[in-house]
Every structure is written in structure tokens, then in C-alpha cells.
Design a protein around this motif. Sequence first.
Motif, PDB file in Angstrom:
ATOM      1  N   TYR A  85      87.366  26.108  51.856  1.00 33.63           N
ATOM      2  CA  TYR A  85      86.060  25.441  51.911  1.00 33.63           C
ATOM      3  C   TYR A  85      85.277  25.919  53.141  1.00 33.63           C
ATOM      4  O   TYR A  85      84.842  25.110  53.971  1.00 33.63           O
ATOM      5  CB  TYR A  85      86.248  23.921  51.971  1.00 33.63           C
ATOM      6  N   PRO A  86      85.076  27.228  53.271  1.00 32.63           N
ATOM      7  CA  PRO A  86      84.388  27.735  54.476  1.00 32.63           C
ATOM      8  C   PRO A  86      82.991  27.170  54.653  1.00 32.63           C
ATOM      9  O   PRO A  86      82.491  27.079  55.777  1.00 32.63           O
ATOM     10  CB  PRO A  86      84.373  29.248  54.260  1.00 32.63           C
ATOM     11  N   LEU A  87      82.358  26.781  53.563  1.00 28.59           N
ATOM     12  CA  LEU A  87      81.039  26.161  53.647  1.00 28.59           C
ATOM     13  C   LEU A  87      81.060  24.938  54.554  1.00 28.59           C
ATOM     14  O   LEU A  87      80.158  24.735  55.376  1.00 28.59           O
ATOM     15  CB  LEU A  87      80.576  25.760  52.241  1.00 28.59           C
ATOM     16  N   LEU A  88      82.086  24.116  54.422  1.00 29.06           N
ATOM     17  CA  LEU A  88      82.207  22.897  55.212  1.00 29.06           C
ATOM     18  C   LEU A  88      82.374  23.225  56.686  1.00 29.06           C
ATOM     19  O   LEU A  88      81.739  22.606  57.556  1.00 29.06           O
ATOM     20  CB  LEU A  88      83.383  22.059  54.698  1.00 29.06           C
ATOM     21  N   SER A  89      83.215  24.199  56.977  1.00 25.06           N
ATOM     22  CA  SER A  89      83.408  24.615  58.370  1.00 25.06           C
ATOM     23  C   SER A  89      82.105  25.146  58.956  1.00 25.06           C
ATOM     24  O   SER A  89      81.716  24.785  60.078  1.00 25.06           O
ATOM     25  CB  SER A  89      84.497  25.681  58.450  1.00 25.06           C
ATOM     26  N   GLN A  90      81.417  25.988  58.210  1.00 25.47           N
ATOM     27  CA  GLN A  90      80.156  26.559  58.689  1.00 25.47           C
ATOM     28  C   GLN A  90      79.135  25.465  58.996  1.00 25.47           C
ATOM     29  O   GLN A  90      78.443  25.502  60.021  1.00 25.47           O
ATOM     30  CB  GLN A  90      79.586  27.517  57.644  1.00 25.47           C
ATOM     31  N   ALA A  91      79.033  24.484  58.107  1.00 29.05           N
ATOM     32  CA  ALA A  91      78.053  23.412  58.287  1.00 29.05           C
ATOM     33  C   ALA A  91      78.365  22.585  59.528  1.00 29.05           C
ATOM     34  O   ALA A  91      77.478  22.276  60.332  1.00 29.05           O
ATOM     35  CB  ALA A  91      78.008  22.519  57.053  1.00 29.05           C
ATOM     36  N   ILE A  92      79.624  22.202  59.690  1.00 25.75           N
ATOM     37  CA  ILE A  92      79.997  21.384  60.846  1.00 25.75           C
ATOM     38  C   ILE A  92      79.735  22.131  62.148  1.00 25.75           C
ATOM     39  O   ILE A  92      79.197  21.572  63.115  1.00 25.75           O
ATOM     40  CB  ILE A  92      81.475  20.963  60.747  1.00 25.75           C
ATOM     41  N   LEU A  93      80.102  23.405  62.190  1.00 29.59           N
ATOM     42  CA  LEU A  93      79.936  24.186  63.417  1.00 29.59           C
ATOM     43  C   LEU A  93      78.478  24.492  63.709  1.00 29.59           C
ATOM     44  O   LEU A  93      78.135  24.892  64.825  1.00 29.59           O
ATOM     45  CB  LEU A  93      80.743  25.479  63.330  1.00 29.59           C
ATOM     46  N   ASN A  94      77.598  24.292  62.742  1.00 28.19           N
ATOM     47  CA  ASN A  94      76.161  24.442  62.963  1.00 28.19           C
ATOM     48  C   ASN A  94      75.522  23.158  63.459  1.00 28.19           C
ATOM     49  O   ASN A  94      74.315  23.124  63.717  1.00 28.19           O
ATOM     50  CB  ASN A  94      75.464  24.894  61.679  1.00 28.19           C
ATOM     51  N   GLY A  95      76.302  22.079  63.558  1.00 24.60           N
ATOM     52  CA  GLY A  95      75.760  20.789  63.952  1.00 24.60           C
ATOM     53  C   GLY A  95      76.152  20.399  65.361  1.00 24.60           C
ATOM     54  O   GLY A  95      77.245  20.712  65.830  1.00 24.60           O
ATOM     55  N   ALA A  96      75.252  19.730  66.045  1.00 27.04           N
ATOM     56  CA  ALA A  96      75.506  19.113  67.344  1.00 27.04           C
ATOM     57  C   ALA A  96      76.015  20.124  68.370  1.00 27.04           C
ATOM     58  O   ALA A  96      75.652  21.294  68.364  1.00 27.04           O
ATOM     59  CB  ALA A  96      76.479  17.953  67.184  1.00 27.04           C
ATOM     60  N   SER A  97      76.880  19.661  69.263  1.00 24.13           N
ATOM     61  CA  SER A  97      77.491  20.497  70.293  1.00 24.13           C
ATOM     62  C   SER A  97      78.997  20.375  70.171  1.00 24.13           C
ATOM     63  O   SER A  97      79.513  19.481  69.493  1.00 24.13           O
ATOM     64  CB  SER A  97      77.055  20.031  71.687  1.00 24.13           C
ATOM     65  N   ALA A  98      79.729  21.253  70.850  1.00 18.48           N
ATOM     66  CA  ALA A  98      81.192  21.193  70.797  1.00 18.48           C
ATOM     67  C   ALA A  98      81.697  19.846  71.287  1.00 18.48           C
ATOM     68  O   ALA A  98      82.650  19.280  70.728  1.00 18.48           O
ATOM     69  CB  ALA A  98      81.780  22.326  71.632  1.00 18.48           C
ATOM     70  N   GLN A  99      81.066  19.301  72.313  1.00 17.65           N
ATOM     71  CA  GLN A  99      81.511  18.014  72.858  1.00 17.65           C
ATOM     72  C   GLN A  99      81.340  16.888  71.843  1.00 17.65           C
ATOM     73  O   GLN A  99      82.229  16.045  71.674  1.00 17.65           O
ATOM     74  CB  GLN A  99      80.732  17.698  74.146  1.00 17.65           C
ATOM     75  N   LEU A 100      80.191  16.882  71.153  1.00 17.10           N
ATOM     76  CA  LEU A 100      79.964  15.846  70.148  1.00 17.10           C
ATOM     77  C   LEU A 100      80.881  16.033  68.947  1.00 17.10           C
ATOM     78  O   LEU A 100      81.386  15.059  68.387  1.00 17.10           O
ATOM     79  CB  LEU A 100      78.501  15.856  69.700  1.00 17.10           C
ATOM     80  N   ARG A 101      81.125  17.273  68.543  1.00 17.19           N
ATOM     81  CA  ARG A 101      82.026  17.516  67.415  1.00 17.19           C
ATOM     82  C   ARG A 101      83.444  17.065  67.726  1.00 17.19           C
ATOM     83  O   ARG A 101      84.202  16.695  66.815  1.00 17.19           O
ATOM     84  CB  ARG A 101      82.006  18.998  67.026  1.00 17.19           C
ATOM     85  N   ASN A 102      83.815  17.080  68.997  1.00 15.89           N
ATOM     86  CA  ASN A 102      85.141  16.607  69.386  1.00 15.89           C
ATOM     87  C   ASN A 102      85.274  15.100  69.242  1.00 15.89           C
ATOM     88  O   ASN A 102      86.390  14.567  69.164  1.00 15.89           O
ATOM     89  CB  ASN A 102      85.445  16.996  70.838  1.00 15.89           C
ATOM     90  N   MET A 103      84.159  14.385  69.207  1.00 14.43           N
ATOM     91  CA  MET A 103      84.164  12.926  69.087  1.00 14.43           C
ATOM     92  C   MET A 103      83.781  12.453  67.688  1.00 14.43           C
ATOM     93  O   MET A 103      84.353  11.497  67.162  1.00 14.43           O
ATOM     94  CB  MET A 103      83.188  12.314  70.102  1.00 14.43           C
ATOM     95  N   ALA A 104      82.804  13.110  67.080  1.00 17.68           N
ATOM     96  CA  ALA A 104      82.247  12.658  65.798  1.00 17.68           C
ATOM     97  C   ALA A 104      83.298  12.709  64.697  1.00 17.68           C
ATOM     98  O   ALA A 104      84.162  13.584  64.678  1.00 17.68           O
ATOM     99  CB  ALA A 104      81.050  13.519  65.426  1.00 17.68           C
ATOM    100  N   THR A 105      83.204  11.779  63.752  1.00 14.10           N
ATOM    101  CA  THR A 105      84.195  11.661  62.686  1.00 14.10           C
ATOM    102  C   THR A 105      83.578  11.919  61.314  1.00 14.10           C
ATOM    103  O   THR A 105      82.356  11.932  61.147  1.00 14.10           O
ATOM    104  CB  THR A 105      84.803  10.255  62.679  1.00 14.10           C
TER     105      THR A 105
END
Length: 333
Positions: A94-114
Motif C-alpha cells: 500500500y505505498p499510496l498510504l505511506s506516500q500520503a502520510i509522509l506528505n503530511g505534517a512534520s516528522a514530530q507530529l507524525r510521531n504523535m498522530a494516530t
Amino acid sequence: MKTFDFVRPADSAAAIATATQSKTAQQGADVRFIAGGTTLMDLMKLNVETPARVLDINRLPLDKIEATSDGGLKIGATVRNSDLAHHEKVLRDYPLLSQAILNGASAQLRNMATTAGNLLQRTRCMYFRDAAMPCNKREPGSGCPAITGANRMLAILGTSEHCIASNPSDMCVAMAALEATIHVQGPKGSRAVPIGDFHLLPRNTPERETVLEPGDLITHVTLPAPVTASKHVYLKLRDRASYEFALASAAVVITVAGQNVTRARIALGGVGTKPWRSQEAEAALVGQLASGANFRKAAEAALSNAKPQSENAFKIELAKRCLTHALQMAVTS
């Protein structure tokens, strides 16, 4: 920010029982679940959300990513975005999902967001986030000043005379194209909701954003088995390269046999009041030659019902070009 009770329920049953006491699960809920808290805490600081109780669900066993018996994927509600984006099976199937998440917010927020928090992400419309301004989503009947005001970032699809707020999520756009199912446990038992039915159009009740009722707890999301030989692309257009919401984005899952499109799943972001699955674009593609001209026709179909406001008419052409280019990227990858 007003004072509130912070509670750590022992299990899902206790969390649901407490949340059931709230008068709503929508805007103005008395009880809120919290995991990463990246949106909720911001809104509480702005006095847009003022719950009396906040239930920390991080101790609940909802943080696993597991294969399903039918070859799909089960994603727990409290899985962090970073963990999901970098998971081996997500990257492979599901590379689409990975691409979308990594295009959002910042690394710090992605480490917290669920996962569940992202599904429930709130609009960044300035009128919604300013408690001193009228807003039908925050205070029904007060009006929508965005319609004649600052609306450059707001929606052109799925709007109503009561609200034009755009959905800000990247992850949800990918999940719409992947045909995710949202699993909810509540006081009436468990149910599975297709992502296309989970978010609601504003119509006459913009304050109601999802199908959730008091006590409903998102437990996990499932993705169907990946489609063999499909190509995935998430393309996001924005004002700057990082930590910015989409002006327009396109999530594409496409299968080509010979030179013809045999299957297509398309969703748009940045332009809709909800993550915008475009069945019009899909229908325009399937059975057709995988060509730039046909990709443009699909994009025209996707935006055929767009209703721009004073500052965001540019989004129509931008979204068309975004989708056309995303399709071209997919077939040449």
C-alpha cells in the motif's frame, strides 16, 4: 483553556461507557477520546473544543498492525502515523498510504498522530478555529463568513450554503482510494463503516462531520487485499514543500493491461469537504487507453461539479492538472 478531568479508562468497555454520557460525539462533545492529541489539544487551547472529560486511550490494545486472513491489513486506532508509513507491508502493498502520510505534517507530529485521530482531523478553516467569529460548524445557525471571506484554502466540492470548510487529511485521501473500512465499537455493539460513508457532507448540518454517536470508539481500520499489478501515486500540491496543507492532491491506484486501464480508484484532497472519492473519474478511465488525453478527460469529470468561491476558483484547474499528472506518473513508474 478551561479545566477538565483527565481519565485513563481500564479497557474499551469503560471508555465507551464514559463517552456514552456525552450529549454528542460531534462538535461540542462533553467527553473526548485522546491518543496523540495533535488536533484536540490545539482546539482546546483555542476554546473551540471544551470537553469536561478527556479519556486517554493509549493504554488500550489498539496499536497493532496485522495482516488479515483475506490478505488485507488491520491497522489499530492508536497506531502512530510514522509507524504506519514505514511498516514493511504498507511500503510493499500500500505505498499510496505511506506516500500520503509522509506528505503530511512534520516528522514530530507524525510521531504523535494516530490513525483514528487522523480520521477525525478537523478543518483548518480560520473561521472555525476562531471562537470570536461566527461559524455554522462550530455554532449552528451563526453563519458561514468564509463564503464571502477568506476562502482560498477551502473546498470546491461537496459544499453547501452553510459550510465550505475543507477536510485537511492526507491519510484519509489515500484510504478513500484504497477503499478502507472503519471499525467502530459503541454502546450498541460493533459495526464496520466504509470510509466513503464515514465522513458526512455539510448540507444543513455542518456541525456533524462523521457518523459517530456518543460512546463510539474507533478500534481499527482494515484495507482490502492489494490488487496485483496496480500502481500507486499520491501527489500533493501546496504553497511550500513541508508542513503545509494541500491546495490540491490526488491519490491514484490504477491497473493497466496492454495499453488500457482495467481498474482505477481515485480520490482528491484539498478540494472537498470530505476526502473526495471520484467515481466519475474512475468511470471515465476504465476501458480506455492509458493516455494523457484520457487522463485529462478523467480530471475534467472529477471536477465537473466544482463550485468555487471568490478566492479559490484556481483550484479547479490546479486539481485537474494534479490528477492528470498523478495518473501519468502512475503509468510510467
